[in-house]
Design a protein around this motif. Structure first.
Motif, PDB file in Angstrom:
ATOM      1  N   GLU A   1       1.633 -10.231   4.676  1.00  0.00           N
ATOM      2  CA  GLU A   1       2.486 -10.974   5.592  1.00  0.00           C
ATOM      3  C   GLU A   1       2.272 -10.554   7.041  1.00  0.00           C
ATOM      4  O   GLU A   1       2.682 -11.270   7.961  1.00  0.00           O
ATOM      5  N   ILE A   2       1.680  -9.377   7.260  1.00  0.00           N
ATOM      6  CA  ILE A   2       1.334  -8.939   8.607  1.00  0.00           C
ATOM      7  C   ILE A   2      -0.119  -8.496   8.610  1.00  0.00           C
ATOM      8  O   ILE A   2      -0.707  -8.239   7.556  1.00  0.00           O
ATOM      9  N   SER A   3      -0.679  -8.410   9.791  1.00  0.00           N
ATOM     10  CA  SER A   3      -2.072  -8.006   9.916  1.00  0.00           C
ATOM     11  C   SER A   3      -2.207  -6.501   9.703  1.00  0.00           C
ATOM     12  O   SER A   3      -1.220  -5.750   9.732  1.00  0.00           O
ATOM     13  N   ILE A   4      -3.433  -6.065   9.483  1.00  0.00           N
ATOM     14  CA  ILE A   4      -3.694  -4.633   9.351  1.00  0.00           C
ATOM     15  C   ILE A   4      -3.344  -3.918  10.645  1.00  0.00           C
ATOM     16  O   ILE A   4      -2.775  -2.817  10.635  1.00  0.00           O
ATOM     17  N   SER A   5      -3.651  -4.545  11.779  1.00  0.00           N
ATOM     18  CA  SER A   5      -3.330  -3.944  13.071  1.00  0.00           C
ATOM     19  C   SER A   5      -1.831  -3.737  13.220  1.00  0.00           C
ATOM     20  O   SER A   5      -1.373  -2.660  13.636  1.00  0.00           O
ATOM     21  N   GLU A   6      -1.039  -4.750  12.862  1.00  0.00           N
ATOM     22  CA  GLU A   6       0.419  -4.629  12.966  1.00  0.00           C
ATOM     23  C   GLU A   6       0.956  -3.582  12.008  1.00  0.00           C
ATOM     24  O   GLU A   6       1.865  -2.811  12.343  1.00  0.00           O
ATOM     25  N   SER A   7       0.415  -3.544  10.802  1.00  0.00           N
ATOM     26  CA  SER A   7       0.873  -2.565   9.823  1.00  0.00           C
ATOM     27  C   SER A   7       0.601  -1.144  10.294  1.00  0.00           C
ATOM     28  O   SER A   7       1.453  -0.259  10.141  1.00  0.00           O
ATOM     29  N   MET A   8      -0.559  -0.921  10.884  1.00  0.00           N
ATOM     30  CA  MET A   8      -0.875   0.407  11.392  1.00  0.00           C
ATOM     31  C   MET A   8       0.055   0.775  12.542  1.00  0.00           C
ATOM     32  O   MET A   8       0.529   1.914  12.626  1.00  0.00           O
ATOM     33  N   THR A   9       0.322  -0.167  13.422  1.00  0.00           N
ATOM     34  CA  THR A   9       1.211   0.104  14.558  1.00  0.00           C
ATOM     35  C   THR A   9       2.612   0.459  14.081  1.00  0.00           C
ATOM     36  O   THR A   9       3.250   1.383  14.601  1.00  0.00           O
ATOM     37  N   GLN A  10       3.103  -0.256  13.080  1.00  0.00           N
ATOM     38  CA  GLN A  10       4.436   0.009  12.549  1.00  0.00           C
ATOM     39  C   GLN A  10       4.539   1.395  11.935  1.00  0.00           C
ATOM     40  O   GLN A  10       5.636   1.964  11.856  1.00  0.00           O
ATOM     41  N   ASN A  11       3.421   1.943  11.487  1.00  0.00           N
ATOM     42  CA  ASN A  11       3.429   3.257  10.854  1.00  0.00           C
ATOM     43  C   ASN A  11       2.846   4.342  11.757  1.00  0.00           C
ATOM     44  O   ASN A  11       2.352   5.366  11.280  1.00  0.00           O
ATOM     45  N   GLY A  12       2.915   4.088  13.071  1.00  0.00           N
ATOM     46  CA  GLY A  12       2.541   5.113  14.030  1.00  0.00           C
ATOM     47  C   GLY A  12       1.059   5.362  14.161  1.00  0.00           C
ATOM     48  O   GLY A  12       0.649   6.441  14.611  1.00  0.00           O
ATOM     49  N   GLN A  13       0.225   4.406  13.793  1.00  0.00           N
ATOM     50  CA  GLN A  13      -1.223   4.555  13.916  1.00  0.00           C
ATOM     51  C   GLN A  13      -1.748   3.636  15.007  1.00  0.00           C
ATOM     52  O   GLN A  13      -1.150   2.609  15.308  1.00  0.00           O
ATOM     53  N   GLN A  14      -2.876   4.002  15.558  1.00  0.00           N
ATOM     54  CA  GLN A  14      -3.549   3.168  16.540  1.00  0.00           C
ATOM     55  C   GLN A  14      -4.859   2.677  15.938  1.00  0.00           C
ATOM     56  O   GLN A  14      -5.719   3.481  15.568  1.00  0.00           O
TER      57      GLN A  14
ATOM     58  N   PHE B   1       0.854  -1.195   0.000  1.00  0.00           N
ATOM     59  CA  PHE B   1       0.000   0.000   0.000  1.00  0.00           C
ATOM     60  C   PHE B   1       0.886   1.239   0.000  1.00  0.00           C
ATOM     61  O   PHE B   1       1.779   1.390   0.826  1.00  0.00           O
ATOM     62  N   ARG B   2       0.635   2.132  -0.934  1.00  0.00           N
ATOM     63  CA  ARG B   2       1.559   3.238  -1.189  1.00  0.00           C
ATOM     64  C   ARG B   2       1.630   4.244  -0.047  1.00  0.00           C
ATOM     65  O   ARG B   2       2.677   4.838   0.198  1.00  0.00           O
ATOM     66  N   ASN B   3       0.517   4.453   0.623  1.00  0.00           N
ATOM     67  CA  ASN B   3       0.512   5.431   1.713  1.00  0.00           C
ATOM     68  C   ASN B   3       0.182   4.702   3.001  1.00  0.00           C
ATOM     69  O   ASN B   3      -0.935   4.759   3.499  1.00  0.00           O
ATOM     70  N   ALA B   4       1.189   3.991   3.532  1.00  0.00           N
ATOM     71  CA  ALA B   4       0.953   3.145   4.699  1.00  0.00           C
ATOM     72  C   ALA B   4       0.469   3.942   5.896  1.00  0.00           C
ATOM     73  O   ALA B   4      -0.255   3.421   6.745  1.00  0.00           O
ATOM     74  N   ALA B   5       0.843   5.213   5.983  1.00  0.00           N
ATOM     75  CA  ALA B   5       0.414   6.035   7.111  1.00  0.00           C
ATOM     76  C   ALA B   5      -1.077   6.338   7.060  1.00  0.00           C
ATOM     77  O   ALA B   5      -1.647   6.814   8.043  1.00  0.00           O
ATOM     78  N   GLU B   6      -1.712   6.061   5.922  1.00  0.00           N
ATOM     79  CA  GLU B   6      -3.146   6.313   5.761  1.00  0.00           C
ATOM     80  C   GLU B   6      -3.943   5.015   5.685  1.00  0.00           C
ATOM     81  O   GLU B   6      -5.077   5.018   5.203  1.00  0.00           O
ATOM     82  N   LEU B   7      -3.359   3.908   6.147  1.00  0.00           N
ATOM     83  CA  LEU B   7      -4.039   2.623   6.034  1.00  0.00           C
ATOM     84  C   LEU B   7      -5.353   2.613   6.797  1.00  0.00           C
ATOM     85  O   LEU B   7      -6.351   2.057   6.332  1.00  0.00           O
ATOM     86  N   GLY B   8      -5.365   3.214   7.990  1.00  0.00           N
ATOM     87  CA  GLY B   8      -6.604   3.254   8.761  1.00  0.00           C
ATOM     88  C   GLY B   8      -7.717   3.967   8.016  1.00  0.00           C
ATOM     89  O   GLY B   8      -8.872   3.513   8.002  1.00  0.00           O
ATOM     90  N   LYS B   9      -7.390   5.078   7.355  1.00  0.00           N
ATOM     91  CA  LYS B   9      -8.393   5.795   6.567  1.00  0.00           C
ATOM     92  C   LYS B   9      -8.841   4.959   5.376  1.00  0.00           C
ATOM     93  O   LYS B   9     -10.022   4.990   4.999  1.00  0.00           O
ATOM     94  N   ALA B  10      -7.904   4.212   4.781  1.00  0.00           N
ATOM     95  CA  ALA B  10      -8.256   3.366   3.644  1.00  0.00           C
ATOM     96  C   ALA B  10      -9.236   2.273   4.055  1.00  0.00           C
ATOM     97  O   ALA B  10     -10.152   1.932   3.295  1.00  0.00           O
ATOM     98  N   VAL B  11      -9.063   1.720   5.259  1.00  0.00           N
ATOM     99  CA  VAL B  11      -9.998   0.700   5.753  1.00  0.00           C
ATOM    100  C   VAL B  11     -11.392   1.293   5.891  1.00  0.00           C
ATOM    101  O   VAL B  11     -12.386   0.693   5.467  1.00  0.00           O
ATOM    102  N   TYR B  12     -11.477   2.472   6.474  1.00  0.00           N
ATOM    103  CA  TYR B  12     -12.777   3.135   6.595  1.00  0.00           C
ATOM    104  C   TYR B  12     -13.374   3.430   5.219  1.00  0.00           C
ATOM    105  O   TYR B  12     -14.579   3.263   4.996  1.00  0.00           O
ATOM    106  N   ALA B  13     -12.529   3.895   4.279  1.00  0.00           N
ATOM    107  CA  ALA B  13     -13.029   4.267   2.959  1.00  0.00           C
ATOM    108  C   ALA B  13     -13.554   3.051   2.198  1.00  0.00           C
ATOM    109  O   ALA B  13     -14.643   3.099   1.612  1.00  0.00           O
TER     110      ALA B  13
END
Length: 687
Positions: free
Chosen positions: A391-404, A348-360
Motif C-alpha cells: 500500500e506504500i512504496s519502499i521509500s515511504e516504508s523506509m522513511t516511516q521506520n527511520g531509514q534513509q 515484512f517482519r523486520n521493517a527496520a531492516e527493509l533497506g538491507k533486505a532490498v540489497y540482499a
C-alpha cells in the motif's frame, strides 16, 4: 563372494534364512491391487530431458503386477533389482520380516507405503550425492522426489516428516527402519544409470543452455532437480491446463492493461537474467488497497506456477513479505532464474531492516554463515526478478521506520505507483474481469514459462549466442525509452528495456500472441509511471536535499556568527548573514546526510555551486565566530540550498553538462527541533 550371493545381494550369514525369506515373500506378494485403480502421476523424464520414458512406472509394476499366479521371471528379477533383502514390497508398502525362524516367517514389520529408489544422483562437480525416490501417496498417486544422501545421516524423524508432507505413509516409530531400507536399496541402485543433481532452479552452470524446473530439466539429458533443503517448489512451480487455455483466459485479458502486461513480461524476463548477463532487480507496485495489485502478481505467477491468491492457497506461487531477512534469502534461492512474487510489503517482519533486505534480494548472494562446528555453510546464490506489492512504496516504508533510502536501493527495486483507477481503468466491468482472472490463475498455469524456456534453449543453445541477440535488442529498446539521462537513471532504463525484450521473445516463442508494439506501449507506460514519480537516485543529490531539510528543521540551532550573549544551549553551526552562509560543524553534517557518504555529499554541493570555499585546497572554509572569539573551519553552505525547486534544477544541470550553476537566493523558514549538537569549543573541529 559366490555367484549365489551376488545374485541375491546377500551376505553369508543370510544364507541360512533364505528358505523362510522366500516363503515370506511369496505369501505377501498375494496382496495386490487392480492396476486400473491406481492413478499414475509419476514425474516423466521424457521429452525435454531426452531420456526414454518407461512404458509403465516401475513402482506401479512392482506393487501391482507381481502376483502368485501370473508373476514372471522378469518381474521377479525386477523386484530383486529394487527391493533389498530382507525387505519386501507389496501394494501395502515396504515391510521387513519380523522373525528369524520359519515359525515367525509370516510376521512382517510394516515400515512405510510403497517406496523405492529409482536412481542415484550426484552433482556435476562430483559432490552433492542423492537419491531419486518414487513413492505412492495415500491417495494412490505416484510421485517422485530427489533428496540429498545426507538425509540418511540426519534425524530419521525429519526424513519421515518430509515424506509425510508429500503424502507418503510412514509408520510411526519405524523411521529408523525406513532409513535402513533406503540405505540397503541404495546399494542396488548403484548398478543403474546415474542422474545429474541440479541444486537450484534456473540455468545450470556451463555455456550450454540447460534450464532446471522442479518437474523437468530442459536441455541437458539425465538431470533432476535436487534442492539442498526441502521446499514447496514442486507444488508451487508446477503446471496445469494447456498453453492455449492460458493464452485465452489469462494473457488475452492482460493485453487490456498496461500494468498487467508489464508484469507478465517481467515474469518472462527472469529467465533472461543469465543469458543477458544482468543482475537481479525488481518492481514494487505501490498503491491503494483493492485496486488489483495482488491480481497483477497472480498473473505474473501463472507464467511459471500456481497463480492462486496467497491468502487462500498455501501452495500458491505468490508469497508474502511476512518473512525474516534470512527466510527471504532462502526464498530467493528457491526462485533462481524465476520471478519472486512477494505480496503485502507492510507485513515484512523486520521493517527496520527493509533497506538491507532490498540489497540482499537483488544482490544475488546470501550472507556468509557458519555451522555449529564453525565450518562455513554453503552460501546461497540466485538470480531473480522481484515483483512486490504494497500500500506504500519502499521509500515511504523506509522513511516511516527511520531509514534513509539510498540511490542504489531505489534502483534495485523500483517503486511503480499503482493507478488509483485500478488494474483495468477502461473496463466498465473491471470487477468481473479481475474475478475471472483470479479464477483462471488457479486452473491454467505453468505452461507459458516452460514453453518460453524451451524456446530459448532450442533457439540459442548457448548463453553466448543469446547474449549477442539480447544485447542488440536491448540497445534498441533503450534508445526508444530514453535518449539522454543521468547514469543512474540509465541503469533503470536498462531494466525496463530487458522487460521489453522478454516480451518480444515471448511473442516469438508463441507464448504471447499480441504485437510487439503492444509490448512497447506497456513498457513505456510503466517507465513513465516510474520516471514521473521517482525521487532523485543520485546519493549526492539526495544528500543535498537532506542538508536543506536539516537546516530548515533546525533554524534556532544556527545563531549568528556575531552573537555573543543570547546563544542556544546547543548549536548545529552558525549563520553568517553578510555572506548568507550556513556554517555546519562536522557533527551537523553527519547528522544531516545520515548514512550517505560524506564524499558524495561534498561533491554534490560543489557541483551545484552551494559550497563556499576561501581556500582552494580545502573543502572547509575559515570564519570568525564572536562567541568563540576565534576563526574556525566549517562546511559553509550557501543559503540558496533552502530553495528546493531551484536547487533540483541546478543539480540536474550541473550533473548533465558539468557546469556549476548559481541558484537564485531564496530564504526559507523551518520549525525548531531538539535535534542538535552541544555548543562548546570542543565540539567544533579546529585547524
Amino acid at each position: 563372494m559366490s555367484e549365489l550371493e551376488r545374485f541375491f545381494n546377500i551376505t553369508p550369514h543370510h544364507l541360512a534364512e533364505l528358505p523362510s525369506v522366500i516363503k515370506s515373500r511369496k505369501s505377501v506378494l498375494k496382496k495386490v491391487v487392480n492396476p486400473k485403480k491406481r492413478k499414475i502421476t509419476e514425474l516423466s523424464f521424457s521429452g525435454e530431458t531426452n531420456e526414454p520414458c518407461e512404458a509403465e512406472p516401475i513402482l506401479a509394476r512392482l506393487c501391482s503386477s507381481l502376483t502368485d499366479k501370473n508373476s514372471t521371471e522378469t518381474d521377479e528379477a525386477l523386484a530383486a533389482d529394487y527391493v533389498p533383502f530382507p525387505f519386501t514390497l507389496t501394494a501395502d508398502g515396504v515391510a521387513r520380516q519380523a522373525g528369524d525362524n520359519e515359525r515367525s516367517s509370516d510376521k512382517v514389520e510394516h515400515i512405510a507405503g510403497p517406496l523405492i529408489i529409482r536412481r542415484l544422483t550426484r552433482g556435476a562437480d562430483g559432490a552433492n550425492y542423492g537419491l531419486l525416490l518414487s513413492a505412492e501417496t495415500l491417495d494412490r498417486k505416484i510421485v517422485e522426489m530427489a533428496i540429498p544422501a545426507t538425509r540418511l545421516h540426519g534425524d530419521p524423524a525429519e526424513l519421515a516428516r518430509m515424506l509425510a508432507e508429500r503424502g507418503v505413509r510412514v509408520v510411526p516409530s519405524k523411521e529408523k527402519s525406513l532409513t535402513a531400507y533406503l540405505d540397503a536399496a541404495r546399494s542396488l541402485a548403484r548398478a543403474r544409470p546415474w542422474l545429474t543433481a541440479m541444486l537450484r532452479t534456473g540455468w545450470a552452470e556451463g555455456e550450454q543452455m540447460t534450464y532446471v524446473l522442479p518437474d523437468r530439466v530442459i536441455g541437458r539429458p539425465h538431470c533432476v532437480y535436487q534442492p539442498a533443503q526441502p521446499n514447496r517448489m514442486a507444488e508451487a512451480c508446477n503446471k496445469n491446463g494447456t498453453l492455449v487455455d492460458w493464452q485465452r483466459q489469462i494473457a488475452t485479458p492482460a493485453y487490456q492493461s498496461d500494468i498487467a502486461l508489464f508484469v507478465l513480461c517481467a515474469s518472462f524476463a527472469a529467465a533472461l537474467l543469465r543469458p543477458a548477463n544482468s543482475d537481479s532487480f525488481g518492481f514494487n507496485l505501490a498503491g491503494m488497497t483493492s485496486r488489483g495489485k495482488t491480481t497483477a502478481l497472480q498473473i505474473a505467477a501463472s507464467v511459471w506456477g500456481l497463480g492462486s491468491d496467497p491468502g487462500a492457497d498455501s501452495r500458491a506461487y505468490v508469497r508474502r513479505w511476512s518473512s525474516t531477512g534470512n527466510a527471504l534469502e532462502a526464498l530467493a534461492e528457491e526462485h533462481s532464474d524465476l520471478p519472486l512474487c512477494l505480496d503485502e510489503l507492510g507485513q515484512f517482519r523486520n521493517a527496520a531492516e527493509l533497506g538491507k533486505a532490498v540489497y540482499a534480494l537483488t544482490g544475488g548472494r546470501g550472507a556468509e554463515r557458519l555451522k555449529a562446528d564453525s565450518s562455513r555453510r554453503t552460501v546461497r546464490e540466485w538470480r531473480t526478478v522481484v515483483l512486490s506489492s504494497g500500500e506504500i512504496s519502499i521509500s515511504e516504508s523506509m522513511t516511516q521506520n527511520g531509514q534513509q533510502q539510498k540511490g542504489g536501493q531505489a534502483l534495485r527495486i523500483l517503486d511503480l505507483p499503482f493507478p488509483a483507477t485500478g488494474l483495468f481503468p477502461n473496463d466498465t466491468n473491471a470487477g468481473k474481469t479481475v474475478r475471472d482472472l483470479k479464477q483462471a490463475c488457479t486452473v491454467c498455469y505453468g505452461t507459458a514459462g516452460r514453453a518460453f524456456a524451451k524456446w530459448l534453449v532450442d533457439t540459442f543453445q548457448t548463453h553466448g549466442a543469446a547474449l549477442e541477440c539480447i544485447r542488440e535488442r536491448r540497445s534498441a529498446c533503450v534508445q526508444q525509452l530514453a535518449d539522454k539521462e543521468l547514469p543512474e537513471i540509465m541503469r533503470a532504463v536498462e531494466r525496463f528495456a530487458l522487460i521489453q525484450v522478454a516480451g518480444e521473445f515471448a511473442i516469438q516463442a508463441g507464448t504471447l500472441d499480441c504485437g510487439p508494439e503492444r509490448i512497447a506501449a506497456a513498457v513505456r507506460a510503466a517507465w513513465g509511471m516510474w520516471r514521473n514519480a521517482v525521487p532523485d537516485v543520485d546519493d549526492g543529490k539526495r544528500a543535498v536535499q537532506r542538508i536543506a531539510q536539516y537546516i530548515a528543521a533546525h533554524p534556532g540551532q544556527f545563531p549568528s556568527t556575531t552573537e555573543t550573549k543570547q546563544l542556544p544551549q546547543t548549536v548545529a553551526g552558525y549563520y553568517k548573514a553578510g555572506d548568507e552562509l550556513y556554517l555546519l560543524t562536522d557533527d551537523a553534517l553527519r547528522a544531516a546526510i545520515g548514512d550517505t557518504a560524506k564524499v558524495a555529499a561534498i561533491h554534490a554541493l560543489e557541483a551545484a555551486g552551494l559550497l563556499f570555499k576561501n581556500e582552494t585546497t580545502r573543502q572547509k572554509s575559515k570564519h570568525f565566530i564572536a562567541a568563540l572569539n576565534q576563526r574556525t573551519y566549517f562546511y559553509a553552505v550557501r543559503a540558496q540550498i533552502l530553495d528546493v525547486t531551484e536547487i533540483n534544477r541546478c543539480l540536474s544541470d550541473s550533473f548533465q553538462d558539468g557546469e556549476v550553476r548559481q541558484p537564485q537566493t531564496v530564504m526559507a523558514q523551518g520549525k525548531v527541533s531538539d535535534a542538535s549538537m552541544p555548543h562548546s569549543k570542543n565540539d567544533i573541529e579546529q585547524f
